[in-house]
Design an enzyme around this catalytic site. Structure first.
Site, PDB file in Angstrom:
ATOM      1  N   VAL A 159       0.832  -1.202   0.000  1.00 57.81           N
ATOM      2  CA  VAL A 159       0.000   0.000   0.000  1.00 57.81           C
ATOM      3  C   VAL A 159       0.866   1.250   0.000  1.00 57.81           C
ATOM      4  O   VAL A 159       0.563   2.239  -0.669  1.00 57.81           O
ATOM      5  CB  VAL A 159      -0.936   0.006   1.233  1.00 57.81           C
ATOM      6  N   GLU A 160       1.960   1.189   0.754  1.00 57.01           N
ATOM      7  CA  GLU A 160       2.810   2.364   0.920  1.00 57.01           C
ATOM      8  C   GLU A 160       3.662   2.667  -0.312  1.00 57.01           C
ATOM      9  O   GLU A 160       3.769   3.822  -0.728  1.00 57.01           O
ATOM     10  CB  GLU A 160       3.729   2.163   2.132  1.00 57.01           C
ATOM     11  N   SER A 161       4.296   1.635  -0.878  1.00 57.44           N
ATOM     12  CA  SER A 161       5.320   1.904  -1.902  1.00 57.44           C
ATOM     13  C   SER A 161       5.298   0.925  -3.070  1.00 57.44           C
ATOM     14  O   SER A 161       6.241   0.913  -3.862  1.00 57.44           O
ATOM     15  CB  SER A 161       6.706   1.835  -1.246  1.00 57.44           C
TER      16      SER A 161
END
Length: 361
Positions: A86-88
């Site tokens: 989700v982040e990267s």
């Protein structure tokens, strides 16, 4: 099709298949909230974009086993190992417009609070080991802060604990529920949790959703080594019998062609190359140790010679090389002095002389 929904991915694999996805999904503990409208919408989007989901699983391959093992070590939900998706998109070289970086998109301030090194040579936020340690400990802290509620902790990781606290206080003042789904949070944060839960649902039941997950070995494909001195990436690659591009890919924290000086860091290498690196590094250290010892001996000999010359000069003497048949009496007579004086200026404890010995006379 509906009967498959509750069947874990492990059911579709033979015992001999060593795939991390089903092993990890058996450790999922967060409620998936499949029936929540936001999660259903995210699931629909994911199912319409199977190539993107497949890409995430490919990207995770070098790092997932390590991250999952760290969640187990800290007794955290296994779903947290999916959060870098989700982040990267599970790309440690990733960065954002606001200055976040790495798998976990750490901001400089948070990273600095946890002692992460960020300098010309190195950005620890892009290190898999360093950033994972910081992110999981920060998430643990948030979990404690928000009364052991993982959805609120995850929301605080995305929006900041202050933003989530304000939303909780607002709802309390207006007699509204204070669970994640009821809070007035930024749109990005409202989508953040459903993204994670939808991914967890798909990974837990990939065949039920017709999704193709790139297999990830249930073992380390990259291993950690510690380097305590500055070393060129070319040297690291040579010692490990791998390529410089592989070293760079696994270690985006290294910003230039060498590791930082005066700084101990962890470096990831392909697991099958780690033992080669350790073996060759040890051999190199032995060679350097021997060379250093020889240089030290050479320096000591040179220093002693200089010391002898200095003494000779200061005492207005010169050096006499003892020959076969010499004794102190003969040498003393030759230079119009006494054996006692020769013993004193040459620090001799007795009158035994070795052929070739240098005497001040």
């Amino acid at each position: 099709m509906l009967g498959w929904i509750n069947m874990p991915a492990q059911a579709f694999l033979s015992p001999s298949e060593q795939n991390l996805w089903p092993v990890m999904s058996q450790n999922f503990t967060l409620a998936t909230a499949q029936n929540h409208n936001d999660v259903r919408q995210q699931l629909d989007w994911d199912l319409r974009n199977p190539k993107y989901i497949h890409k995430l699983t490919v990207n995770a391959r070098p790092y997932l086993y390590y991250v999952f093992q760290q969640t187990k070590k800290l007794h955290l939900p296994a779903e947290l190992a999916l959060l870098p998706m989700v982040e990267s998109d599970y790309m440690p070289s990733g960065s954002s417009d606001v200055g976040a970086a790495g798998l976990w998109q750490l901001m400089p301030g948070l990273a600095a609070d946890y002692g992460v090194k960020m300098n010309y040579f190195y950005d620890g936020r892009r290190s898999t080991t360093v950033s994972t340690n910081v992110a999981l400990h920060f998430l643990s802290y948030l979990y404690q802060m928000f009364d052991h509620n993982w959805l609120l902790a995850l929301a605080a990781y995305n929006a900041g604990p202050g933003t989530v606290m304000e939303a909780i206080h607002y709802n309390e003042e207006h007699g509204l529920p204070t669970n994640f789904w009821a809070l007035p949070l930024p749109k990005q944060t409202e989508r953040y949790i459903p993204k994670l839960l939808a991914l967890a649902t798909i990974i837990q039941h990939p065949h039920a959703y017709g999704m193709n997950l790139s297999p990830v070995p249930n073992k380390a494909v990259a291993s950690v080594v510690t380097i305590n001195k500055q070393m060129k990436l070319k040297t690291i690659a040579s010692l490990a019998h791998t390529s410089v591009s592989t070293v760079k890919k696994l270690n985006p924290a290294l910003r230039h062609s060498s590791t930082p000086p005066h700084q101990s860091i962890t470096v990831m290498l392909p697991t099958h190359d780690k033992s080669m690196f350790v073996k060759h590094l040890k051999a190199q250290k032995e060679i350097q140790k021997t060379a250093k010892s020889e240089a030290k001996k050479h320096l000591a000999v040179k220093t002693e010679k200089n010391k002898v010359k200095k003494i000779a000069k200061n005492n207005n003497t010169h050096l006499y090389s003892v020959r076969r048949g010499d004794d102190l009496n003969r040498i003393a007579a030759q230079y119009h002095t006494t054996p006692k004086h020769l013993m004193a200026i040459n620090h001799l404890s007795n009158d035994d002389l070795q052929v070739g010995k240098k005497l001040h006379v």
